[in-house]
Design an enzyme around this catalytic site. Structure first.
Site, short mmCIF file in Angstrom:
data_model
loop_
_atom_site.label_atom_id
_atom_site.label_comp_id
_atom_site.label_asym_id
_atom_site.label_seq_id
_atom_site.Cartn_x
_atom_site.Cartn_y
_atom_site.Cartn_z
CE LYS A 35 -3.63 2.38 2.79
NZ LYS A 35 -4.34 1.89 4.31
CB SER A 56 -7.38 4.09 3.62
OG SER A 56 -6.50 3.47 4.64
CB SER A 67 -7.56 1.57 6.51
OG SER A 67 -8.30 2.59 6.69
#
Length: 494
Positions: A74, A152, A176
Site C-alpha cells: 500500500k 483506505s 482500513s
C-alpha cells in the site's frame, strides 16, 4: 503460467509450486504482471509499478514461506527504499518523493520471500473510507466497477479481489483493513496493538490505534504472513507475549464452543441497511449451526463519544501530517485536497487539553470492552453499515466545498468545533462505517470475514472483535467459517 492456474492458488499454494519447481518465480511474477496489465486500467488499483525491481528479485534464490510469491504494498507507510511514495497526496506526488528507507513491515515481507512489484492506491493520508484521491483518481471494485472498494486500503483490496495477487499490504487506523475486505469479498484481520512493526519512522502510529498487515483471499495466507511479521523491533514501546502457537496452526484448529454476542445497531445511532443486518443474522445462524452460543449483546460503550474522540485524534493527525509534508516538499495548500485541509484546520483548532481528554477516554473504552469480553469470547457486528457505495457517492458535495473554502479563509474552525457541529460531522462521515473504530481505540484484534453477498452481487463482510491477544482465536474461528462457507472460489466479473 496461465491466469486460471495462477488464480486457483493462494500465496502459500504458489510458494509450494515454486518450491517443488513445478513453476519458477519469474513465471509466476509474469502471470501477475500480465493480469495487472489486463485489469488495472479498469480498476486503478496499482498506481506505482515496480516491475523491473521485481523481475530482478524473482531471479534470486529466495527463501521464506512466500518465496517467489507476487505481492503489492500500500502506498502509505509501507515504504520501499528508492521507490516513489506519495501517501495519496498531491504534494508528495508532484515532488516525486522517493522513500529514503525500507519500512520494517516491508522488510519482513521481503524476508518472507515476497516479490513486490507495485504500490497500491489509497486516499490522501488514508484519511477516508473510500479510495478516490485527487492525486491518482478513484479505484474501482472488481465486483462492480460502478462501486468503491472501500478504503483506505482500497487499492490493495481491489487488486486481490481481481486476482492480481493472492494478498497485498494494508494497514488499519480506523477500519482500513476490515472495510475494504468487507467491500471486496476478502478476509482481513487487524492485529492487536503492537503486534506488527512501524519502524524505522516511528515506534507506533496513532497511539497504537493503527496496525500493518494484509488483505487476502484465504485465511491461511493472512495467518502465515502474520507469523512472518509479528514481533518487536528496535524502538518498540512494548514487547507482547508471543502467540501460544503459530497462527497458521490455529487456522486448522477447532475453536471450541464460543460465546458470541452480536448486534446490528449502529453505535452512533445512524441507519443500518437491512442487507448489513441480514449479513449478521445469517452469520449468527451459521455460528449456531457450528455449535456456538450466540445471543444479542453489545459492549456498554458511549459510541458517539468514542466516535468524537476518534475524529478529534484523526483531525489532529491530519494537521500534523500536512505540516510535515509542507516542510518536506515546500508545497503550499495547493498540494492537498480541500477535504484534507479542512480536517487539518479542525485538528489545529482543537486544544491540547481537549486532545488529551479524548485520549484518556480510550482507557475507559478499553475497560468497558474488556468487561464485555469477560462474558463473551467475541463481539459480532456488521463491518459496514451499508453495501458498497457507488464511485463518487460519498464524495464531499460542491456546496460543502464552498463552505470549507469560506471556513478556511475566515479561520472559523474553532467556532465550528465549539458550536456542536462536530457531532453532525461524525454522523455524516462515519455513517457508512460506524463499527470499526472500536477495535482501533481499544487496540484489540478484529477481523472482517466475507460471509455475505447482497442481492445485487456485492460483498458485505461481518466483523468479529476479540479481546487483547485474541488473534489466535480469530484465526481459529475464521478457519472454521471458511471451511463451513467457502469463499475462495467466488470470482468477481472483472
Amino acid at each position: 503460467m496461465k491466469f486460471e492456474d495462477y488464480a486457483s492458488h493462494d500465496g502459500l499454494g504458489l510458494a509450494e509450486l515454486i518450491a517443488r519447481k513445478q513453476v519458477s518465480a519469474p513465471e509466476v511474477l509474469e502471470a501477475a504482471i500480465t493480469r495487472a496489465e489486463s485489469v488495472n486500467p479498469k480498476l486503478n488499483a496499482i498506481i506505482i509499478p515496480m516491475h523491473e525491481l521485481a523481475r530482478e528479485r524473482a531471479k534470486q534464490s529466495l527463501s521464506g514461506p512466500f518465496a517467489g510469491v507476487p505481492f503489492l504494498t500500500k502506498d502509505l507507510f509501507q515504504e520501499y527504499a528508492g521507490v516513489q511514495t506519495a501517501y495519496g497526496c498531491k504534494g508528495l506526488k508532484a515532488a516525486n518523493y522517493l522513500a529514503p528507507f525500507t519500512a520494517e513491515i516491508t522488510a519482513r515481507w521481503l524476508k518472507a520471500g515476497a516479490v513486490i512489484f507495485g504500490r497500491t492506491n489509497t486516499p490522501e493520508f488514508g484519511a477516508k473510507g473510500i479510495t478516490e484521491p485527487d492525486a491518482w483518481g478513484p479505484t474501482r471494485n472488481p465486483w462492480n466497477l460502478d462501486h468503491v472498494p472501500g478504503g483506505s486500503s482500497g487499492g490493495s483490496a481491489s487488486a486481490v479481489a481481481a486476482g492480481i495477487v493472492p494478498m497485498a499490504g494494508a494497514n488499519d487506523g480506523g477500519g482500513s483493513i476490515r472495510i475494504p475486505a468487507a467491500h471486496c469479498g476478502l478476509f482481513g484481520i487487524k492485529p492487536g496493538r503492537g503486534r506488527t512493526p512501524w519502524g524505522p519512522a516511528m515506534s507506533e502510529a496513532m497511539h497504537g490505534a493503527a496496525m500493518n498487515h494484509v488483505v487476502s483471499r484465504s485465511v491461511r495466507d493472512s495467518a502465515a504472513m502474520l507469523d512472518a511479521t509479528h514481533g518487536s523491533e528496535p524502538g518498540s514501546l512494548c514487547h507482547l507475549a508471543p502467540p501460544e502457537r503459530p497462527y497458521l496452526e490455529e487456522v486448522m484448529r477447532e475453536p471450541g464452543r464460543l460465546r458470541i454476542g452480536f448486534s446490528v445497531k449502529s453505535p452512533i445511532g445512524t441507519e443500518v441497511d437491512p442487507e448489513a443486518a441480514k449479513a449478521v443474522t445469517d452469520a449468527a445462524k451459521l455460528l449456531e449451526s457450528l455449535g456456538h452460543h450466540v445471543e444479542e449483546a453489545e459492549p456498554v460503550i458511549n459510541g458517539m463519544q468514542l466516535a468524537k474522540d476518534f475524529v478529534v485524534m484523526w483531525f489532529a493527525q491530519c494537521a500534523a501530517t500536512v505540516r510535515q509534508v509542507k516542510a518536506q516538499t515546500g508545497c503550499g495548500n495547493e498540494g492537498f485536497e480541500l477535504d484534507t485541509l479542512a480536517m487539518a484546520a479542525f485538528g489545529n483548532a482543537s486544544t491540547a487539553p481537549e486532545y488529551v481528554e479524548g485520549y484518556l477516554r480510550w482507557s475507559e473504552y478499553t475497560r468497558q470492552l474488556a468487561e464485555f469480553h469477560q462474558k463473551y469470547d467475541l463481539w459480532l457486528s456488521p463491518t459496514l453499515a451499508r453495501p458498497p457505495a457507488r464511485v463518487g457517492q460519498i464524495a464531499t458535495p460542491h456546496w460543502q466545498h464552498v463552505a470549507m473554502k469560506i471556513l478556511l479563509t475566515l479561520g472559523l474552525s474553532r467556532v465550528i468545533l465549539k458550536s456542536g457541529m462536530i457531532e453532525q460531522m461524525v454522523r455524516e462521515n462515519l455513517k457508512w462505517v460506524p463499527f470499526t473504530q472500536l477495535g482501533n481505540l481499544t487496540g484489540t484484534p478484529a477481523m472482517s470475514v466475507p460471509l455475505h453477498w447482497t442481492a445485487s452481487g456485492l460483498p458485505l463482510g461481518v466483523q468479529f472483535v476479540a479481546a487483547h491477544g485474541g488473534e489466535g482465536l480469530l484465526f481459529r474461528l475464521a478457519g472454521q467459517l471458511e471451511r463451513a462457507k467457502p469463499w475462495f472460489d467466488k470470482r468477481p466479473p472483472v
